[in-house]
Every structure is written in C-alpha cells, then in structure tokens.
Design a protein around this motif. Sequence first.
Motif, PDB file in Angstrom:
ATOM      1  N   ASP A 169      26.337  42.967  -2.413  1.00 47.41           N
ATOM      2  CA  ASP A 169      26.157  41.869  -3.354  1.00 47.41           C
ATOM      3  C   ASP A 169      24.788  42.011  -4.020  1.00 47.41           C
ATOM      4  N   TYR A 170      24.773  42.250  -5.346  1.00 46.30           N
ATOM      5  CA  TYR A 170      23.531  42.498  -6.061  1.00 46.30           C
ATOM      6  C   TYR A 170      23.444  41.655  -7.336  1.00 46.30           C
TER       7      TYR A 170
ATOM      8  N   ARG B  22      23.885  42.276 -14.646  1.00 47.41           N
ATOM      9  CA  ARG B  22      25.178  42.348 -13.971  1.00 47.41           C
ATOM     10  C   ARG B  22      25.005  41.819 -12.556  1.00 47.41           C
ATOM     11  N   GLU B  23      26.070  41.300 -11.990  1.00 46.00           N
ATOM     12  CA  GLU B  23      26.007  40.846 -10.604  1.00 46.00           C
ATOM     13  C   GLU B  23      27.342  41.057  -9.931  1.00 46.00           C
ATOM     14  N   GLY B  24      27.263  41.183  -8.611  1.00 47.99           N
ATOM     15  CA  GLY B  24      28.468  41.407  -7.828  1.00 47.99           C
ATOM     16  C   GLY B  24      28.273  42.551  -6.857  1.00 47.99           C
ATOM     17  N   SER B  25      29.358  43.215  -6.521  1.00 46.45           N
ATOM     18  CA  SER B  25      29.325  44.318  -5.574  1.00 46.45           C
ATOM     19  C   SER B  25      28.646  45.537  -6.191  1.00 46.45           C
ATOM     20  N   PHE B  26      28.479  46.597  -5.384  1.00 38.64           N
ATOM     21  CA  PHE B  26      27.876  47.845  -5.852  1.00 38.64           C
ATOM     22  C   PHE B  26      28.580  48.351  -7.106  1.00 38.64           C
ATOM     23  N   GLU B  27      29.919  48.389  -7.063  1.00 40.02           N
ATOM     24  CA  GLU B  27      30.652  48.931  -8.199  1.00 40.02           C
ATOM     25  C   GLU B  27      30.633  47.995  -9.408  1.00 40.02           C
ATOM     26  N   GLU B  28      30.325  46.725  -9.197  1.00 45.18           N
ATOM     27  CA  GLU B  28      30.259  45.782 -10.313  1.00 45.18           C
ATOM     28  C   GLU B  28      28.859  45.681 -10.917  1.00 45.18           C
TER      29      GLU B  28
ATOM     30  N   ASN C 124      18.948  42.489  -3.825  1.00 45.34           N
ATOM     31  CA  ASN C 124      20.003  42.652  -2.834  1.00 45.34           C
ATOM     32  C   ASN C 124      20.231  41.302  -2.160  1.00 45.34           C
ATOM     33  N   ASN C 125      21.295  40.626  -2.559  1.00 46.04           N
ATOM     34  CA  ASN C 125      21.555  39.288  -2.023  1.00 46.04           C
ATOM     35  C   ASN C 125      21.955  39.299  -0.561  1.00 46.04           C
ATOM     36  N   ASN C 126      22.358  40.453  -0.032  1.00 40.69           N
ATOM     37  CA  ASN C 126      22.702  40.561   1.390  1.00 40.69           C
ATOM     38  C   ASN C 126      21.490  40.808   2.272  1.00 40.69           C
ATOM     39  N   ASN C 127      20.330  41.069   1.665  1.00 36.23           N
ATOM     40  CA  ASN C 127      19.126  41.354   2.456  1.00 36.23           C
ATOM     41  C   ASN C 127      17.884  40.872   1.693  1.00 36.23           C
ATOM     42  N   PRO C 128      17.824  39.583   1.366  1.00 36.01           N
ATOM     43  CA  PRO C 128      16.751  39.087   0.500  1.00 36.01           C
ATOM     44  C   PRO C 128      15.360  39.219   1.097  1.00 36.01           C
ATOM     45  N   GLU C 129      15.260  39.308   2.419  1.00 36.41           N
ATOM     46  CA  GLU C 129      13.956  39.424   3.065  1.00 36.41           C
ATOM     47  C   GLU C 129      13.546  40.870   3.308  1.00 36.41           C
ATOM     48  N   GLY C 130      14.325  41.810   2.785  1.00 36.44           N
ATOM     49  CA  GLY C 130      14.022  43.222   2.990  1.00 36.44           C
ATOM     50  C   GLY C 130      12.823  43.691   2.195  1.00 36.44           C
ATOM     51  N   ALA C 131      12.480  44.948   2.368  1.00 31.35           N
ATOM     52  CA  ALA C 131      11.309  45.528   1.712  1.00 31.35           C
ATOM     53  C   ALA C 131      11.439  45.466   0.191  1.00 31.35           C
ATOM     54  N   LYS C 132      10.288  45.416  -0.452  1.00 29.93           N
ATOM     55  CA  LYS C 132      10.216  45.399  -1.906  1.00 29.93           C
ATOM     56  C   LYS C 132       9.635  46.734  -2.357  1.00 29.93           C
ATOM     57  N   VAL C 133      10.369  47.471  -3.192  1.00 30.17           N
ATOM     58  CA  VAL C 133       9.963  48.840  -3.516  1.00 30.17           C
ATOM     59  C   VAL C 133       9.943  49.057  -5.029  1.00 30.17           C
ATOM     60  N   LEU C 134       9.074  49.988  -5.443  1.00 32.84           N
ATOM     61  CA  LEU C 134       8.947  50.380  -6.842  1.00 32.84           C
ATOM     62  C   LEU C 134       9.141  51.883  -6.960  1.00 32.84           C
ATOM     63  N   PHE C 135      10.003  52.299  -7.882  1.00 36.91           N
ATOM     64  CA  PHE C 135      10.161  53.706  -8.235  1.00 36.91           C
ATOM     65  C   PHE C 135       9.615  53.917  -9.649  1.00 36.91           C
ATOM     66  N   VAL C 136       8.603  54.759  -9.801  1.00 36.44           N
ATOM     67  CA  VAL C 136       8.174  55.240 -11.115  1.00 36.44           C
ATOM     68  C   VAL C 136       8.806  56.614 -11.244  1.00 36.44           C
ATOM     69  N   LYS C 137       9.736  56.795 -12.177  1.00 40.16           N
ATOM     70  CA  LYS C 137      10.694  57.888 -11.987  1.00 40.16           C
ATOM     71  C   LYS C 137      11.224  58.491 -13.268  1.00 40.16           C
TER      72      LYS C 137
END
Length: 413
Positions: A276-277, A290-296, A333-346
């Motif tokens: 859920d994103y 966009r929101e919903g599952s990975f594929e959505e 990531n709505n399934n893990n809102p307290e997880g790590a916060k990351v940045l990709f410069v890419k």
Amino acid sequence: MMSQFIKKAVTAVGFFICIFAMGFNNIKNNYQEFEDSITGYFSSNPEDRTSLEDYFVQVNDFMNENTPYRDSFFESYGYLQRLMLRNEVNNFTVVKAKNNQLYYTYFTTEANETSELTNRMDKFATAARETGAQVLYLMTPDKYERGYTQFETGMPYNYANETADLFLAELSDKGIDYIDFRQLMTDQDMRIADAFYHTDHHWKIETAFWAFTQLTDTLVNDYGLEFNDQEMATDINNYNKVEYKDSYLGSMGRSVGRLYTDPEDISIIYPKFATDYFVYEQSGDTEISREGSFEEAILNKEILTSDDGIYAATSDKYFTYMDGNPAVVQVLNNNNPEGAKVLFVKDSLIVPVASFFAQGVGEMTLVDPRYYGSSIDELMAEGDYDYVFVTFSPQNLIEEFFPFGQDEEEVAS
C-alpha cells in the motif's frame, strides 16, 4: 560533357523535389499542432515564455519525431548498415560488440579525472552526516565488462570502469562508504552480458531485483537498517513475473532500428503480497500522484499498454517502474509508516532497485539532478533522512550529475 551535366542536374532537381514534397507532407500532417504551438508561444506571458531559439528547437524536434513514414526510413537505414556489416552506427554513437550486444561509447585514451566529483561528494556527504544521516555511494555496473566484452578492431573504448575505480578509490580516501555492485557480481560469478539488455544500457529487471536483495542484506547487516519483512520481501518466489516477448527495444535499439538489431524480452516483477503506497512525481509543471498496491502506485501500467509504437520513448517498458526519470519522486509506504526515511540521488539504473526497496522503509525520495530545478543540498538538509544514497553508473561520472555540495559563490562562478 553536356550529357553528364544534364544527368547531374536532373538528379539534383529530383532530389530537391523529393525533399520539398516530404517537407510539405510533414507540415500538412502536423499543421494543427504547429499552429497551436505558435499561438501558445506568442500568447504566453513573456516572463514564462521560452526563448525563440528554444522554441524553434522544440518545433524541429516535434517535426522530426512526427515525420510521415519516419519509422520505415529509419529501419531502412539500419538495415543497410546491417547489410554492410557495420559494427557502428551514427558515427560511433552506438557500437556492436562481438556478442551482438549494443553499447554506448566514445573515443578516449584514459580514465576521466574525478577529483572535482569527489570533492563535491565529500561536501555533500559531510552536510548529510550533520543531519544524522548515513551516507553511501552505490556504484552500479557499466555494461562493458572488462575481460569479457570484446569489440572489433577500431571500435572505441570509453574507460568508464577505470573512471569508476578512480572515483571509488578517492571516496575511500575521504572516508565515504560505498557498495560496488560490479564487485558483487564478480564475487557471485555473474556475467554482465547476461545481466543487461542487449539493446539498452540498463540492467534487466531480474538483475535489478538481485541488486535490491544485495543492497538490503548489506544495509541490514552492516549499517543497522531495520527493513520491514526482509525475508519475505527479498524472496523472488513471493513475486509475480510477467514476461513480454520480443516487445522491447532499449534506447540503443531505438537509435539503430529493429532491422539492425532484434527486439528482446522484458519482464515486469511485482509482489504477490499486500502492499500500500502513495506516490507523488513532479517534473517541471507536471505533477502526478498514484496510490494503492505496488502495481497500482509504483508501476505505470499505461507504458505497458501504450500504442505509441516500439520506437517511442513513452513505450520504454523499463520506465514502467516509477516513470523512470521524473525530477523528483516521493513514496510513502502506508504499511510501514514508522520505517526508515531514505533519499536516492540517482540516475535511471537504480530506479527498479529503489522500487523494490520501498517495501521495507517508511518514506523514500528519489531525485534526478538532470531535471531537478531546485537545490538538492536543501532537499537533503530539510528531509531529515536516515540514509542518503548517491548512485550514478560509471558513464555518468560527470559534473552534470554532481551539482550538489557547492557553495553559492562556486555555483555562480
């Protein structure tokens, strides 16, 4: 003598008639869009208007892309190159190796100087650490594999791997940690030729998934990352895999045509388990959410069903993952809102890796220096990130990709 002159004159006249006929047909087919663009340009606010030179460039690009029978002419040219057994196309823009894979390369005699890139990276890493973030450079592989890739005599070699080696050595001297996927592939006896698309400079989605598992293991074991449901998320058996047969021409394949090289298979991998994103993308004036599952939310399925044709960049299935290269992408990531916060410069190589990686963290931001108009330093400083990753492939170790870590006076000069 007169007959020779007449032949040349008739040939020249016939050539110009063909050119003008094609030009007329092109304008006729695209007149409405052309008229609309003129009206839009001259009716826009002067402060928001691009320069007339830039406008002409845009019109020229549009006309070139929409030339009638463009694909047929393009493929005919590629087929002639194939009949002549040419191993390079468009003045060495694309080179074919002995294994029939295509490569971007250029003429040079040594590795590029990287000290300026290292200094910018050092300043950026220092500023990131002051916010409490852990900083790593992620070196993705170049498609050219030393000791295995072979070009015909006379083909150029760009020393991209040697440039990457020099850059990583300088990062090590500065105390900046890195993960070298090239070395991980060597350690696991993986061949680049099997890991990359033969018509593109990107690694396969399957390879990107492998890189995701390696990145996750390293961060969990060595850098204290708490990755949500790691065992489930890194098991390929917990994913669907949809294969699109003979449907993919990468950027190099699109530049030479499918009569010079063959389209290839591409797979789209996405989780079987619940996700859920919320995803926000911004490039210029365009904003998408966009929101919903990975594929959505993560996947742009419109690319998979595009009818723009195999030569259109909008049909590039590699960019199914988060649209490839928006200026900035934010993933919650709505399934893990307290997880790590990351940045990709890419750059684009890491995008599918980051797409899978989003499953174990709380919030993720991806920024592409080529298209991001604001300060990456400020974005990083204000983001309160736990991890900051900088990742550009060896051919992209150039100043365009390293605009950060500079003082305002340096940028102005």
